[in-house]
Design a protein around this motif. Sequence first.
Motif, PDB file in Angstrom:
ATOM      1  N   VAL A  63     -51.395  67.639  53.435  1.00  0.00           N
ATOM      2  CA  VAL A  63     -52.557  67.206  52.661  1.00  0.00           C
ATOM      3  C   VAL A  63     -53.232  66.041  53.370  1.00  0.00           C
ATOM      4  CG1 VAL A  63     -51.949  68.002  50.343  1.00  0.00           C
ATOM      5  CG2 VAL A  63     -51.028  65.823  51.194  1.00  0.00           C
ATOM      6  N   VAL A  64     -54.518  65.908  53.118  1.00  0.00           N
ATOM      7  CA  VAL A  64     -55.275  64.784  53.646  1.00  0.00           C
ATOM      8  C   VAL A  64     -55.691  63.884  52.482  1.00  0.00           C
ATOM      9  CG1 VAL A  64     -56.123  65.474  55.910  1.00  0.00           C
ATOM     10  CG2 VAL A  64     -57.129  66.522  53.892  1.00  0.00           C
ATOM     11  N   GLY A  65     -55.572  62.571  52.714  1.00  0.00           N
ATOM     12  CA  GLY A  65     -55.940  61.598  51.688  1.00  0.00           C
ATOM     13  C   GLY A  65     -56.839  60.534  52.270  1.00  0.00           C
ATOM     14  N   ARG A  66     -57.115  59.524  51.464  1.00  0.00           N
ATOM     15  CA  ARG A  66     -58.012  58.458  51.891  1.00  0.00           C
ATOM     16  C   ARG A  66     -57.181  57.318  52.485  1.00  0.00           C
ATOM     17  NH1 ARG A  66     -63.075  56.340  48.219  1.00  0.00           N
ATOM     18  NH2 ARG A  66     -64.023  55.033  49.842  1.00  0.00           N
ATOM     19  N   ARG A  67     -56.577  56.521  51.620  1.00  0.00           N
ATOM     20  CA  ARG A  67     -55.620  55.492  52.027  1.00  0.00           C
ATOM     21  C   ARG A  67     -54.499  55.545  50.998  1.00  0.00           C
ATOM     22  NH1 ARG A  67     -58.118  51.423  54.837  1.00  0.00           N
ATOM     23  NH2 ARG A  67     -60.396  51.440  54.870  1.00  0.00           N
ATOM     24  N   PRO A  68     -53.334  55.036  51.335  1.00  0.00           N
ATOM     25  CA  PRO A  68     -52.216  55.128  50.378  1.00  0.00           C
ATOM     26  C   PRO A  68     -52.572  54.568  49.003  1.00  0.00           C
ATOM     27  CG  PRO A  68     -51.421  54.390  52.507  1.00  0.00           C
ATOM     28  CD  PRO A  68     -52.923  54.456  52.621  1.00  0.00           C
ATOM     29  N   GLU A  69     -53.350  53.490  48.931  1.00  0.00           N
ATOM     30  CA  GLU A  69     -53.603  52.847  47.630  1.00  0.00           C
ATOM     31  C   GLU A  69     -54.467  53.707  46.698  1.00  0.00           C
ATOM     32  OE1 GLU A  69     -54.265  51.572  50.657  1.00  0.00           O
ATOM     33  OE2 GLU A  69     -56.156  50.451  50.692  1.00  0.00           O
ATOM     34  N   TYR A  70     -55.114  54.735  47.235  1.00  0.00           N
ATOM     35  CA  TYR A  70     -55.930  55.603  46.380  1.00  0.00           C
ATOM     36  C   TYR A  70     -55.107  56.722  45.719  1.00  0.00           C
ATOM     37  CZ  TYR A  70     -60.377  53.613  47.929  1.00  0.00           C
ATOM     38  OH  TYR A  70     -61.431  52.785  48.150  1.00  0.00           O
ATOM     39  N   HIS A  71     -53.856  56.833  46.114  1.00  0.00           N
ATOM     40  CA  HIS A  71     -53.097  58.010  45.683  1.00  0.00           C
ATOM     41  C   HIS A  71     -51.784  57.589  45.025  1.00  0.00           C
ATOM     42  CE1 HIS A  71     -55.907  60.517  47.929  1.00  0.00           C
ATOM     43  NE2 HIS A  71     -55.857  59.588  48.857  1.00  0.00           N
ATOM     44  N   ASP A  72     -51.684  57.830  43.738  1.00  0.00           N
ATOM     45  CA  ASP A  72     -50.464  57.490  43.015  1.00  0.00           C
ATOM     46  C   ASP A  72     -49.589  58.734  42.899  1.00  0.00           C
ATOM     47  OD1 ASP A  72     -48.463  56.624  41.439  1.00  0.00           O
ATOM     48  OD2 ASP A  72     -49.666  56.441  39.607  1.00  0.00           O
ATOM     49  N   LEU A  73     -48.548  58.776  43.726  1.00  0.00           N
ATOM     50  CA  LEU A  73     -47.680  59.955  43.711  1.00  0.00           C
ATOM     51  C   LEU A  73     -46.540  59.802  42.718  1.00  0.00           C
ATOM     52  CD1 LEU A  73     -47.756  60.806  47.489  1.00  0.00           C
ATOM     53  CD2 LEU A  73     -48.779  62.052  45.593  1.00  0.00           C
ATOM     54  N   SER A  74     -46.435  58.638  42.081  1.00  0.00           N
ATOM     55  CA  SER A  74     -45.324  58.431  41.142  1.00  0.00           C
ATOM     56  C   SER A  74     -45.498  59.283  39.889  1.00  0.00           C
ATOM     57  CB  SER A  74     -45.226  56.955  40.767  1.00  0.00           C
ATOM     58  OG  SER A  74     -46.392  56.569  40.050  1.00  0.00           O
ATOM     59  N   ALA A  75     -46.736  59.730  39.617  1.00  0.00           N
ATOM     60  CA  ALA A  75     -46.977  60.509  38.399  1.00  0.00           C
ATOM     61  C   ALA A  75     -46.590  61.982  38.536  1.00  0.00           C
ATOM     62  CB  ALA A  75     -48.455  60.408  38.016  1.00  0.00           C
ATOM     63  N   LEU A  76     -46.329  62.430  39.769  1.00  0.00           N
ATOM     64  CA  LEU A  76     -46.030  63.858  39.990  1.00  0.00           C
ATOM     65  C   LEU A  76     -44.798  64.318  39.220  1.00  0.00           C
ATOM     66  CD1 LEU A  76     -46.377  64.454  43.847  1.00  0.00           C
ATOM     67  CD2 LEU A  76     -48.009  65.045  42.057  1.00  0.00           C
ATOM     68  N   ASP A  77     -44.887  65.487  38.597  1.00  0.00           N
ATOM     69  CA  ASP A  77     -43.703  66.158  38.066  1.00  0.00           C
ATOM     70  C   ASP A  77     -43.197  67.092  39.158  1.00  0.00           C
ATOM     71  OD1 ASP A  77     -43.964  64.961  35.625  1.00  0.00           O
ATOM     72  OD2 ASP A  77     -44.824  66.706  34.615  1.00  0.00           O
ATOM     73  N   GLY A  78     -42.198  66.668  39.886  1.00  0.00           N
ATOM     74  CA  GLY A  78     -41.695  67.515  40.966  1.00  0.00           C
ATOM     75  C   GLY A  78     -42.267  67.095  42.305  1.00  0.00           C
ATOM     76  N   SER A  79     -41.991  67.883  43.343  1.00  0.00           N
ATOM     77  CA  SER A  79     -42.473  67.512  44.672  1.00  0.00           C
ATOM     78  C   SER A  79     -43.917  67.984  44.838  1.00  0.00           C
ATOM     79  CB  SER A  79     -41.558  68.097  45.743  1.00  0.00           C
ATOM     80  OG  SER A  79     -41.763  69.481  45.857  1.00  0.00           O
ATOM     81  N   LEU A  80     -44.532  67.558  45.932  1.00  0.00           N
ATOM     82  CA  LEU A  80     -45.970  67.812  46.071  1.00  0.00           C
ATOM     83  C   LEU A  80     -46.269  69.261  46.458  1.00  0.00           C
ATOM     84  CD1 LEU A  80     -48.823  66.600  46.023  1.00  0.00           C
ATOM     85  CD2 LEU A  80     -48.533  66.013  48.430  1.00  0.00           C
ATOM     86  N   ARG A  81     -46.966  69.941  45.578  1.00  0.00           N
ATOM     87  CA  ARG A  81     -47.526  71.253  45.859  1.00  0.00           C
ATOM     88  C   ARG A  81     -49.018  71.127  45.611  1.00  0.00           C
ATOM     89  NH1 ARG A  81     -44.257  75.406  46.046  1.00  0.00           N
ATOM     90  NH2 ARG A  81     -45.693  76.868  45.090  1.00  0.00           N
ATOM     91  N   SER A  82     -49.836  71.612  46.540  1.00  0.00           N
ATOM     92  CA  SER A  82     -51.265  71.439  46.346  1.00  0.00           C
ATOM     93  C   SER A  82     -52.070  72.527  47.059  1.00  0.00           C
ATOM     94  CB  SER A  82     -51.693  70.029  46.786  1.00  0.00           C
ATOM     95  OG  SER A  82     -52.993  69.730  46.294  1.00  0.00           O
ATOM     96  N   HIS A  83     -53.347  72.296  47.226  1.00  0.00           N
ATOM     97  CA  HIS A  83     -54.286  73.326  47.692  1.00  0.00           C
ATOM     98  C   HIS A  83     -55.555  72.648  48.172  1.00  0.00           C
ATOM     99  CE1 HIS A  83     -56.457  72.815  43.824  1.00  0.00           C
ATOM    100  NE2 HIS A  83     -55.244  72.570  43.350  1.00  0.00           N
ATOM    101  N   GLY A  84     -56.571  73.412  48.469  1.00  0.00           N
ATOM    102  CA  GLY A  84     -57.849  72.850  48.901  1.00  0.00           C
ATOM    103  C   GLY A  84     -58.312  73.371  50.245  1.00  0.00           C
ATOM    104  N   GLY A  85     -57.358  73.846  51.056  1.00  0.00           N
ATOM    105  CA  GLY A  85     -57.695  74.236  52.424  1.00  0.00           C
ATOM    106  C   GLY A  85     -57.683  75.742  52.636  1.00  0.00           C
ATOM    107  N   ARG A  86     -57.609  76.115  53.902  1.00  0.00           N
ATOM    108  CA  ARG A  86     -57.693  77.506  54.330  1.00  0.00           C
ATOM    109  C   ARG A  86     -56.484  78.318  53.867  1.00  0.00           C
ATOM    110  NH1 ARG A  86     -62.143  79.985  56.126  1.00  0.00           N
ATOM    111  NH2 ARG A  86     -62.668  78.252  57.509  1.00  0.00           N
ATOM    112  N   TYR A  87     -55.329  77.671  53.784  1.00  0.00           N
ATOM    113  CA  TYR A  87     -54.107  78.420  53.458  1.00  0.00           C
ATOM    114  C   TYR A  87     -53.941  78.645  51.959  1.00  0.00           C
ATOM    115  CZ  TYR A  87     -53.308  78.295  58.331  1.00  0.00           C
ATOM    116  OH  TYR A  87     -53.470  78.496  59.675  1.00  0.00           O
ATOM    117  N   GLU A  88     -54.935  78.202  51.194  1.00  0.00           N
ATOM    118  CA  GLU A  88     -54.982  78.525  49.764  1.00  0.00           C
ATOM    119  C   GLU A  88     -56.256  79.295  49.447  1.00  0.00           C
ATOM    120  OE1 GLU A  88     -54.656  75.086  50.728  1.00  0.00           O
ATOM    121  OE2 GLU A  88     -52.487  75.360  50.896  1.00  0.00           O
TER     122      GLU A  88
END
Lengths: 416, 416
Positions: A353-378
Amino acid sequence: MMSTISTVKFEANGKTYSPAASPIVVICMDGSADEYLDTTMLFDRMPNLKQMVRNGFRGMVRGALPSFTNVNNASIVTGVSPAVHGISGNFFYDTLNREEVMMNSASYLRAETLLAAAANAGRKVAVVTAKEKLRDILSHNMKGIAISAEKANQARQDTHGIENVEAIVGFPTPAIYSADASLFVLRAGVAFVEQGLADLLYLSLTDYMQHTYSPEKEESLAFYEAMDREIGRLLELGAVVGATADHGMNAKVKADGSPNVLFVEDILESHFGTNGFRVICPITDPYVKHHGALGSYVVVHLSDPSRTDEIKNWLAVQPGITEVYDKATAVRVLEQPADRIGDLVVLSGRDVVVGRRPEYHDLSALDGSLRSHGGRYEEMVPMLISHPLNAQYKMKAAGDPRNFDIFDFTVNGTNP
Amino acid sequence: MMSTISTVKFEANGKTYSPAASPIVVICMDGSADEYLDTTMLFDRMPNLKQMVRNGFRGMVRGALPSFTNVNNASIVTGVSPAVHGISGNFFYDTLNREEVMMNSASYLRAETLLAAAANAGRKVAVVTAKEKLRDILSHNMKGIAISAEKANQARQDTHGIENVEAIVGFPTPAIYSADASLFVLRAGVAFVEQGLADLLYLSLTDYMQHTYSPEKEESLAFYEAMDREIGRLLELGAVVGATADHGMNAKVKADGSPNVLFVEDILESHFGTNGFRVICPITDPYVKHHGALGSYVVVHLSDPSRTDEIKNWLAVQPGITEVYDKATAVRVLEQPADRIGDLVVLSGRDVVVGRRPEYHDLSALDGSLRSHGGRYEEMVPMLISHPLNAQYKMKAAGDPRNFDIFDFTVNGTNP
C-alpha cells in the motif's frame, strides 16, 4: 402485493435499458475478490449461487480505477467511467480553493444515474447501501426508496421513500463493522421484492468482512454462506439477479505480517527535498477500522509541475511502485477526471500500500492484519448473472466487459 | 518397483529445497486462466482437483512477464525472474549481430535449473513437455528423463533418458494440436511415478485447447475433466502435487468477433515516419495455429533512441495500449534482461493484441477466434497444492507469491 412491473425502456448516459417484467436485482458485493467465491464454493457453501451461475453466467470483469468503493459504485449506477461521472475517490485536493475535500456528496456527480432514469420510466426503484456515505450519490435525483443499513432505523417516508424499515425487513439496524451490515442490505432487498415495494433494486454491500478475513477463514465462509441464502430467496421470488464487485482485496503485509507501506510524501521529500509534495490518499474515509486510509493508489500534487517527468521517472523504479502516470496519461489510461487527480498518479503492488506519512495513518484501529485495495491487483472482479446471456452479450462478455456494465448485462443481456 | 526416494536437500539460484520422501509432481497447466478451473468445477467435473485443494491450497499467484510460455517455464524451473534467467520470449532482436533470433535453446539460459540440482542430489527427475521446443531449456544440464509428447516416439535412452515411451505410457504419440498433447504429458507422469521411473517430475502442458476454446465450451470442459482423472491417479500414487499456469488467456476480439489487433510498427510509421522502428513480437513461434504470433506484448527497437521519451508518451495514450516502458523501467518493473528487450516495451489491454504489420501475421491458420496472452491481464494465474501449507508458506501465499515459486511451495511449503 405484487403489482404490474413496468417494461418501459429507459436511457442514461447514452445507454438504453429494456427491462423485463421480472424484479431486477443488482448486487455489488463490496470487496469480493473472486477468491472469496472460489473458496466458499469449494466447500459447497454457496449452493444457490452455484445453481444460479450454472443456469446463467460467471466470468471476470474489469472494474474502474482506482479500485475503491465510491468510484466503482458511482460507475455502476451511471454505467460510465470516472472520467465521465467525476467521482475519483472519497477525497480529492481542490486546487482552486486549495483544500482537501470529501467527495461523498452527489454534488460531485457529473452524470445522471440509470436508477433515476428507471424510476422516471415507471420502475419502483430501491437503493440499499450498507454505509450511509454512499446513499447520497446512489440516490441522486431518484424517486423511490433509498436507505442505508447503517441508519435503517432513521429512514423516513419523505426523505428515504420508506419508513418502519426494521419492521419491514424483520431485522434490527446492524452495527456497521459486522457481517450483518451487508446481510441487512440483502435482507432488505428480499423484503422489498417480496412485499412488492420495489422491482428494480441496487444492493450495495460493505467490505468490512473482506478487509478483516481472508477467504478461507470460517468467519468469511459463514458470511458468504449467509449471503447465499438471501440470493436464493431473491431467485425464488423470480428475480433476475446480477452481481459484481467494486474491487478485489489483497493482503498488504510483509513476511512478518506487519503492514507493507510505502509513505510516498516521505520518500519524495527524502529524495527531492521538503515542501514540494502533497500526497492525497483517495481511499481515506470515516470508516477507519477497514484500512487505516491505506490503499494501493495515491495521487501527488507538485508545487513545481515542471519537475513532473523527473519525479515520475524516479518514482516508477522504486520497489513496491508498479505504475506512475502524469495527469494526461492518467486521464486516458486510468479514465480519470483531469481536475480531480494530481500531477502524478501512483499505483503499488499486490502486497503493497502507498500512504502519505506515518502520522496520517492510524493502523491501531484495524481489526486484523492489513488487507486493502485500490490498485491494479484489485481491478479484476467477478460478474455473475442468474439467467443465460443472449448471443450479443455472450460476445460482449468475451471482450473487455466492465463491472459498471452490470446493469446492462442484467437488464439487456438476459433478454431473449 | 518403488525404490527409496532421496530426501537430500538441493539448492538452485539461492533457494534451498528440502524434499519429502514422496513423489513430487509439479504441473504447469499452460494457458489455464482461473476461469477454466472455475467453470469446470462449477459443473462438478474436476472432483479430484476439488478434493485436492480442499485438503491443500488454492489461490492466485503472479506470473512472470511477458505472460508467455517459454518465459514462465524458464522461471518455474529456475525459480527466478526473466531478469535473472534471461529468457524474455520466444524471439528477440540481437542488437550486436543485428538479427532476429529464436530463444528456444538452453544456450540462452543464464541460470541453472532446480531440476538439474534435484537430480544431482539423488532425485530421479523427469521432465515431460508437450512441445518439443521447450525440452532443451527445461532439461538443461539435467540427468534424468526429458521427453516431449510431440516427439515421444523418438525418445532414446542416451539422449532422453528413456526409450519405448509409448509402451511405458500406454498411449501413442499425440498430435500437437490436440487435447491429447497435454493429456499425454500427464499420463506419462502417472506412468513414471507408478513404475518408479521418476520421483520428482515437471509436467508442462500446452495451451492449444485454451487458445481454441473458451472455458464453458464442451471441448474445454471435457479436456479439464480428463486432466482431473490423471491428477486423481497421481494423488492415489501418494504424490505431492503442485500446479500453476504459465499465463492466463483472454479473447482478443472486437464486437463482431474479428481479431482486435494494433499493428505497432504501422501506427508508429504513420505518425513518426518510416524506417525508424523495428517491432519484435516475442510470442512468435513455429506453432502457428495457436495465435498467429499475436499477443499482448511487443518490444520496439528505435533507430533514434534519443526520441524514446517522445515516442513512449505518444504510444502510452493510444487506445488499446495499456502500458509503455523504456528499457530501464522495464528492467525494474517487468523484471526483464536489459540486453534482450528493446528501447520500449508495450503492453495492450485485456481484449487487444499488438502486432508488427499485417503481413507478419497469418490469422488464417487459427482454429477458432483469436484468444491469446502476453500482457498484464494474463499475469495472474491459479496455484494449487495438494497438501496443507505450513504456517510460513500460508503467510507467503498471502503476500505476492509467484507462479515460479511453485516448486518452493510444493516442496518446502508442505513440509510440517
